[in-house]
Write a protein that holds these residues in place. Structure first.
Motif, PDB file in Angstrom:
ATOM      1  N   MET A 230       0.827  -1.125  -0.061  1.00 20.09           N
ATOM      2  CA  MET A 230       0.051  -0.013  -0.072  1.00 20.09           C
ATOM      3  C   MET A 230       0.930   1.349  -0.072  1.00 20.09           C
ATOM      4  O   MET A 230       1.703   1.469   0.898  1.00 20.09           O
ATOM      5  CB  MET A 230      -0.887   0.166   1.016  1.00 20.09           C
ATOM      6  N   ALA A 235      -5.298   6.657  -0.204  1.00 18.20           N
ATOM      7  CA  ALA A 235      -6.733   6.846   0.183  1.00 18.20           C
ATOM      8  C   ALA A 235      -7.244   8.004  -0.047  1.00 18.20           C
ATOM      9  O   ALA A 235      -8.231   8.463   0.050  1.00 18.20           O
ATOM     10  CB  ALA A 235      -6.926   6.532   1.723  1.00 18.20           C
ATOM     11  N   TRP A 237      -6.377   9.698  -2.949  1.00 18.95           N
ATOM     12  CA  TRP A 237      -6.952  10.118  -4.137  1.00 18.95           C
ATOM     13  C   TRP A 237      -8.288  10.206  -4.457  1.00 18.95           C
ATOM     14  O   TRP A 237      -9.048   9.650  -3.759  1.00 18.95           O
ATOM     15  CB  TRP A 237      -6.353   8.880  -5.296  1.00 18.95           C
ATOM     16  N   VAL A 240     -10.703   7.286  -5.084  1.00 18.57           N
ATOM     17  CA  VAL A 240     -10.783   6.014  -4.351  1.00 18.57           C
ATOM     18  C   VAL A 240     -11.612   6.348  -3.028  1.00 18.57           C
ATOM     19  O   VAL A 240     -11.325   7.253  -2.320  1.00 18.57           O
ATOM     20  CB  VAL A 240      -9.160   5.904  -3.783  1.00 18.57           C
ATOM     21  N   SER A 242     -12.017   3.802  -0.896  1.00 17.07           N
ATOM     22  CA  SER A 242     -11.511   2.865   0.421  1.00 17.07           C
ATOM     23  C   SER A 242     -10.521   2.109  -0.265  1.00 17.07           C
ATOM     24  O   SER A 242     -10.282   1.966  -1.363  1.00 17.07           O
ATOM     25  CB  SER A 242     -12.649   2.112   0.904  1.00 17.07           C
ATOM     26  N   ALA A 243      -9.548   1.966   0.759  1.00 19.10           N
ATOM     27  CA  ALA A 243      -8.308   1.056   0.366  1.00 19.10           C
ATOM     28  C   ALA A 243      -7.842   0.388   1.421  1.00 19.10           C
ATOM     29  O   ALA A 243      -7.680   0.811   2.663  1.00 19.10           O
ATOM     30  CB  ALA A 243      -7.313   1.864  -0.274  1.00 19.10           C
ATOM     31  N   ARG A 244      -7.756  -1.072   1.469  1.00 18.67           N
ATOM     32  CA  ARG A 244      -7.063  -1.824   2.637  1.00 18.67           C
ATOM     33  C   ARG A 244      -6.052  -2.717   1.899  1.00 18.67           C
ATOM     34  O   ARG A 244      -6.099  -3.551   1.006  1.00 18.67           O
ATOM     35  CB  ARG A 244      -8.242  -2.423   3.434  1.00 18.67           C
ATOM     36  N   ILE A 252      -8.668  -2.340  -3.379  1.00 21.57           N
ATOM     37  CA  ILE A 252      -9.246  -0.717  -3.529  1.00 21.57           C
ATOM     38  C   ILE A 252     -10.821  -0.711  -4.315  1.00 21.57           C
ATOM     39  O   ILE A 252     -11.059  -1.471  -5.119  1.00 21.57           O
ATOM     40  CB  ILE A 252      -8.470  -0.143  -4.438  1.00 21.57           C
ATOM     41  N   THR A 286     -19.914   1.407   1.007  1.00 24.06           N
ATOM     42  CA  THR A 286     -18.571   2.167   0.976  1.00 24.06           C
ATOM     43  C   THR A 286     -18.931   3.635   0.835  1.00 24.06           C
ATOM     44  O   THR A 286     -18.104   4.467   1.526  1.00 24.06           O
ATOM     45  CB  THR A 286     -18.188   1.640  -0.212  1.00 24.06           C
ATOM     46  N   SER A 290     -17.110   5.933   3.690  1.00 25.58           N
ATOM     47  CA  SER A 290     -15.856   6.885   3.073  1.00 25.58           C
ATOM     48  C   SER A 290     -16.378   8.379   3.495  1.00 25.58           C
ATOM     49  O   SER A 290     -15.390   8.982   3.691  1.00 25.58           O
ATOM     50  CB  SER A 290     -15.843   6.702   1.684  1.00 25.58           C
TER      51      SER A 290
END
Length: 294
Positions: A230, A235, A237, A240, A242-244, A252, A286, A290
């Motif tokens: 990562m 996160a 951007w 985007v 969500s990102a994990r 993503i 989501t 977010s």
């Protein structure tokens, strides 16, 4: 073209809840699905459109009529059905049909008889003996047979068994074929909304999270699985949501997919393994988590 309804800067305050700064329009002939968890403000919004509640701020127009000043004229062409509405238990469905037909000149007796057969309910039976599914069908019959220009439905399929739910959805699909008829319906079941709606509106804790064309939602959102580490700032951007990371796998969820994204991710050391479409339920969850517009 006059919209079916227009909400501008609407706020409605209760002791433990506030519907805040809602701007929303429904074009004539369109179907809007209203999605939100319990307490999100769906029923409050519907009550404002029916004149059952008055806004504390902002303006409400329905079918070209300003509410609450011209609510009598507006209600002639509004059909409203809610899961908590009640019928007279000691009277038959036929009695209710006769009552509504005397109140509303647009009552379509032929269509009402067709709905009786489609919903498989008996007009001569007292509604006190109806099951939950039969009561929902009866309410929808009384609403639909009036041929309203604007149909407002609050959780129309809640508590229905799969067969009854499909019968209700098929009847609604028939109504939607009339391009002059506009529909707003709320539902916990995003599959129903995905099947029927032209546009989707997400509410959360009294705020409008997102409202857009259904196809745009489904086309622009992607679940992207990448291999790598990562990168810092991913996160943030704008596309985007969500990102994990789980080891060397990075998941993503993207709200605005474009063909340049894999190259930009590769420049950050992430190789896209696959890109999957997301359903409305996943998109809604989501979006809410977010905290940013979808």
């Amino acid at each position: 073209m006059t919209p079916a309804f227009s909400l501008s800067g609407i706020s409605k305050r209760y002791p433990d809840f506030t519907l805040q700064d809602i701007h929303l329009q429904l074009p004539e002939g369109q179907v809007m699905g209203l999605v939100g968890a319990n307490g999100a403000g769906k029923t409050t919004l519907l009550r404002l459109l029916t004149g059952l509640a008055a806004a504390d701020a902002g303006s409400v127009e329905v079918l070209g009529h300003r509410l609450p000043e011209a609510q009598v004229a507006a209600k002639c062409d509004i059909g409203f059905a809610s899961e908590d509405m009640r019928l007279y238990k000691g009277q038959s469905l036929r009695w209710h049909m006769d009552l509504v037909s005397r109140i509303y000149p647009g009552w379509d007796a032929t269509y009402a008889e067709q709905l009786l057969k489609r919903f498989d309910v008996r007009a001569d039976q007292k509604v006190g003996g109806f099951s939950h599914g039969q009561r929902v069908k009866a309410l929808l019959l009384l609403c639909l047979a009036r041929r309203p220009r604007l149909l407002l439905l609050d959780e129309p399929t809640t508590g229905l068994d799969p067969v009854a739910r499909m019968e209700v959805l098929e009847a609604l699909a028939d109504v939607l074929r009339d391009e002059q008829r506009s529909v707003l319906f709320s539902s916990h079941n995003t599959h129903d909304i995905e099947q029927l709606a032209d546009s989707i509106t997400f509410l959360h804790q009294g705020r409008l999270v997102a409202s857009a064309d259904k196809d745009r939602f489904l086309e622009s959102w992607r679940r992207v699985v990448c291999q790598g580490s990562m990168p810092d700032g991913l996160a943030a951007w704008p596309e985007v949501a969500s990102a994990r990371a789980n080891g060397s796998v990075v998941e993503i969820k993207v709200r605005a997919w474009n063909d340049d994204l894999p190259g930009r991710l590769a420049a950050q050391g992430l190789q896209v393994q696959r890109s999957d479409a997301m359903n409305l339920e996943d998109i809604f969850i989501t979006s809410v988590r977010s905290g940013a517009p979808a």
